[in-house]
Write a protein that holds these residues in place. Sequence first.
Motif, short mmCIF file in Angstrom:
data_model
loop_
_atom_site.label_atom_id
_atom_site.label_comp_id
_atom_site.label_asym_id
_atom_site.label_seq_id
_atom_site.Cartn_x
_atom_site.Cartn_y
_atom_site.Cartn_z
N UNK A 128 -1.39 14.22 -3.01
CA UNK A 128 -0.12 13.60 -2.61
C UNK A 128 0.18 12.39 -3.50
N UNK A 129 -0.85 11.63 -3.86
CA UNK A 129 -0.67 10.49 -4.77
C UNK A 129 -0.21 11.00 -6.14
N UNK A 156 -12.21 4.24 -1.06
CA UNK A 156 -11.41 3.94 -2.24
C UNK A 156 -10.20 4.86 -2.33
N UNK A 157 -10.39 6.14 -1.97
CA UNK A 157 -9.27 7.08 -1.97
C UNK A 157 -8.17 6.63 -1.01
N UNK A 158 -8.56 6.10 0.14
CA UNK A 158 -7.59 5.60 1.12
C UNK A 158 -6.82 4.41 0.53
N UNK A 159 -7.53 3.50 -0.13
CA UNK A 159 -6.87 2.34 -0.72
C UNK A 159 -5.88 2.76 -1.81
N UNK A 209 -1.79 2.25 -1.64
CA UNK A 209 -1.05 1.58 -2.70
C UNK A 209 0.12 2.45 -3.16
N UNK A 210 -0.11 3.76 -3.29
CA UNK A 210 0.97 4.66 -3.69
C UNK A 210 2.07 4.70 -2.64
N UNK A 261 -6.48 2.45 -11.05
CA UNK A 261 -7.35 2.63 -9.88
C UNK A 261 -7.63 4.11 -9.62
N UNK A 262 -6.61 4.94 -9.76
CA UNK A 262 -6.78 6.38 -9.52
C UNK A 262 -7.74 6.99 -10.53
N UNK A 263 -7.59 6.63 -11.80
CA UNK A 263 -8.46 7.18 -12.85
C UNK A 263 -9.90 6.70 -12.67
#
Length: 365
Positions: A161-162, A250-253, A257-258, A356-358
């Motif tokens: 989804x992000x 971390x995935x939730x954060x 953010x997205x 952050x995603x990478x």
Amino acid sequence: METTPANRRIRTGLEQDARYSGGQEQHAEKRTDEPPAYGFLNNSFAPKYIPAEPLLKRRETVRDFFKSLTQLKKHYGIRLDDFRSLPYPYNILLARAEAGKAIRKKHRQREVFIIEQDQQISLSVKEGFRRNYSLYYIPVVPVYRLWQQPEHLPTAELLTAVCGYLYAEAGISYYRDEDTYMYYNYEILTEWMDDLEGEDEEEQLLRQKCLSDAEIAGDFIQEKMMNKALRQSLPDKLNAFTPLTPYQHTAVMVAQKALGLWQTFPGANLFEHSSPIEEDEDDYGCNTTIYMHEYISFIGSNTDAVSDTLFEMVENDFNERSYAQEPELRTVFKERQTAYTDKLAYAEQVLDLITDLCTLLYQQP
């Protein structure tokens, strides 16, 4: 995330050609008597003359400049001393310098220019933000692998989804779309692998498998991202998700953010305020500009057997160019402007989100 410095080729000014004057034949040296010391009295000299700017033009310049400066001060909400009484052109130059100091902002680069449009002098401000010259390449193979493990499906849905938001809303290019820079690079890489001779057969098969995996994962994730219902369900999935591991936290954060960007900047696009391209080809017809969509993109993987070759191809290409397009805002104070709002905040925060995603996708869940 794989990063490379943006090595720019600096173009220097043309040097004057060394010229040889005179023929090959050497002429005999001719001596003359030295003139008397008082000889200069018998000559007349024209004074060095620099045309002065017409007084009327000077008055118009000062008037237009300070009118524009008034608009700039209102826009940024700053106060400056009155420099009108100083001699021309020092009043203008000093006022511009002080305005540049007054509008400084942390983590931003702002430059004040004096420009002329339609025979009228105005002030213009160019604003950008400081960033390290990195390749913002988002790998999708790690997300695809999450989809293949039932225990990681909730995390896979969040991160997809992000990615869907970055693709469909922010406008980031996708390497499986044929008209993109990374599609072209993967195509060249595939052709090169097919024509490679003398390579270890096992190594060649591994690289071909990596390219095949990139295609399969890319098509699978793109289909998921294009599902509008999946993107719009991000708030509900966040509320229902209970993170248990550091990776999931971390995935939730990242997802939060997205979602925050989506809600704060509805309809925003990453490339809305990209710097203008004034000249895009050199004397040989080659591109001189690194476009934003070329260094910000989705890719297959950044850790497989072909990623180093892919990054080397990109870096070699970029090293041949002299200018990098970046998020930039230019404001001309020819007319009244509304109060300043940070129009580059979205681009800055999107690049932070990509980082952050990478970083997360580089790790193992």
